[in-house]
Design an enzyme around this catalytic site. Structure first.
Site, mmCIF file in Angstrom:
data_model
loop_
_atom_site.group_PDB
_atom_site.id
_atom_site.type_symbol
_atom_site.label_atom_id
_atom_site.label_comp_id
_atom_site.label_asym_id
_atom_site.label_seq_id
_atom_site.Cartn_x
_atom_site.Cartn_y
_atom_site.Cartn_z
ATOM 1 N N GLU A 71 17.108 26.630 74.807
ATOM 2 C CA GLU A 71 18.062 27.408 75.598
ATOM 3 C C GLU A 71 18.724 26.549 76.665
ATOM 4 O O GLU A 71 18.332 25.405 76.894
ATOM 5 C CB GLU A 71 17.352 28.587 76.269
ATOM 6 C CG GLU A 71 16.274 28.154 77.249
ATOM 7 C CD GLU A 71 15.420 29.306 77.774
ATOM 8 O OE1 GLU A 71 15.294 30.349 77.095
ATOM 9 O OE2 GLU A 71 14.875 29.135 78.876
ATOM 10 N N HIS A 73 21.010 27.313 80.710
ATOM 11 C CA HIS A 73 21.389 28.288 81.727
ATOM 12 C C HIS A 73 21.881 27.554 82.963
ATOM 13 O O HIS A 73 21.776 26.318 83.047
ATOM 14 C CB HIS A 73 20.209 29.198 82.088
ATOM 15 C CG HIS A 73 18.902 28.516 82.066
ATOM 16 N ND1 HIS A 73 18.552 27.512 82.947
ATOM 17 C CD2 HIS A 73 17.854 28.636 81.211
ATOM 18 C CE1 HIS A 73 17.348 27.082 82.669
ATOM 19 N NE2 HIS A 73 16.894 27.738 81.610
ATOM 20 N N HIS A 111 17.418 22.672 76.427
ATOM 21 C CA HIS A 111 16.066 22.155 76.624
ATOM 22 C C HIS A 111 15.046 22.985 75.856
ATOM 23 O O HIS A 111 15.276 24.156 75.548
ATOM 24 C CB HIS A 111 15.691 22.096 78.109
ATOM 25 C CG HIS A 111 15.760 23.412 78.800
ATOM 26 N ND1 HIS A 111 16.947 23.971 79.211
ATOM 27 C CD2 HIS A 111 14.791 24.288 79.157
ATOM 28 C CE1 HIS A 111 16.710 25.141 79.785
ATOM 29 N NE2 HIS A 111 15.399 25.353 79.752
ATOM 30 N N CYS A 125 6.378 24.869 86.304
ATOM 31 C CA CYS A 125 7.836 24.909 86.302
ATOM 32 C C CYS A 125 8.296 25.645 87.549
ATOM 33 O O CYS A 125 7.876 26.779 87.794
ATOM 34 C CB CYS A 125 8.333 25.616 85.049
ATOM 35 S SG CYS A 125 10.127 25.754 84.974
#
Length: 157
Positions: A71, A73, A111, A125
């Site tokens: 994905e 973003h 990624h 994360c």
């Protein structure tokens, strides 16, 4: 200035178990509600908005052979590998990752994180609390990605 309600000082002890890394009083959650575009991954939100920080610190654990969604973003990721081995696809790069590696995922960059076939991959994360929703590749983008000489053979959709 408005008063923000936050958690009092706390200590959540780490627990290494046969099923993976855990922290006291932290819920183990599914990575995402459902889908076939990821495999064998869980998440734990270690610090969220209730901490008073403008960021969220999450721990993801990918079972052997599993992977996160491919994905991109607008928001950025800061990642610290804590355990295991695997791969990180970031943009047009493929990184073999191991404990204590740091990975920066810039905005709007494709990624994906993948565990080795024989070992789980666990990573922290950090992302902003206010963030956009991930976007998956269109069928045309997926076809282009599959043909990429470096990442193409490794992308899991």
């Amino acid at each position: 200035m408005a008063e923000v309600q936050t958690l009092p000082a706390t200590l959540r002890r780490f627990q290494a178990t046969d099923e993976g890394f855990r922290w006291e009083t932290v819920s183990l959650k599914h990575y995402k509600p459902e889908g076939t575009h990821f495999r064998d991954i869980t998440r734990q939100v270690l610090f969220g908005p209730e901490s008073g920080l403008p960021a969220e610190l999450r721990y993801f654990e990918v079972a052997p052979g599993g992977y996160s969604t491919f994905e991109r973003h607008e928001h950025v990721h800061a990642v610290l590998i804590l355990r295991g081995r695997g791969r990180a696809i970031v943009g047009e790069q493929l990184f073999e990752v191991q404990p204590f590696d740091l990975i920066h995922v810039p905005a709007w960059t494709w990624h994906q994180f993948q565990a080795a076939e024989d070992e789980a991959l666990g990573f922290l994360c950090m992302v902003a609390v206010d963030r956009d929703r991930p976007i998956r590749p269109t069928s045309e983008e997926a076809e282009q990605l599959r043909r990429h000489p470096v990442i193409g053979p490794h992308v899991r959709l």
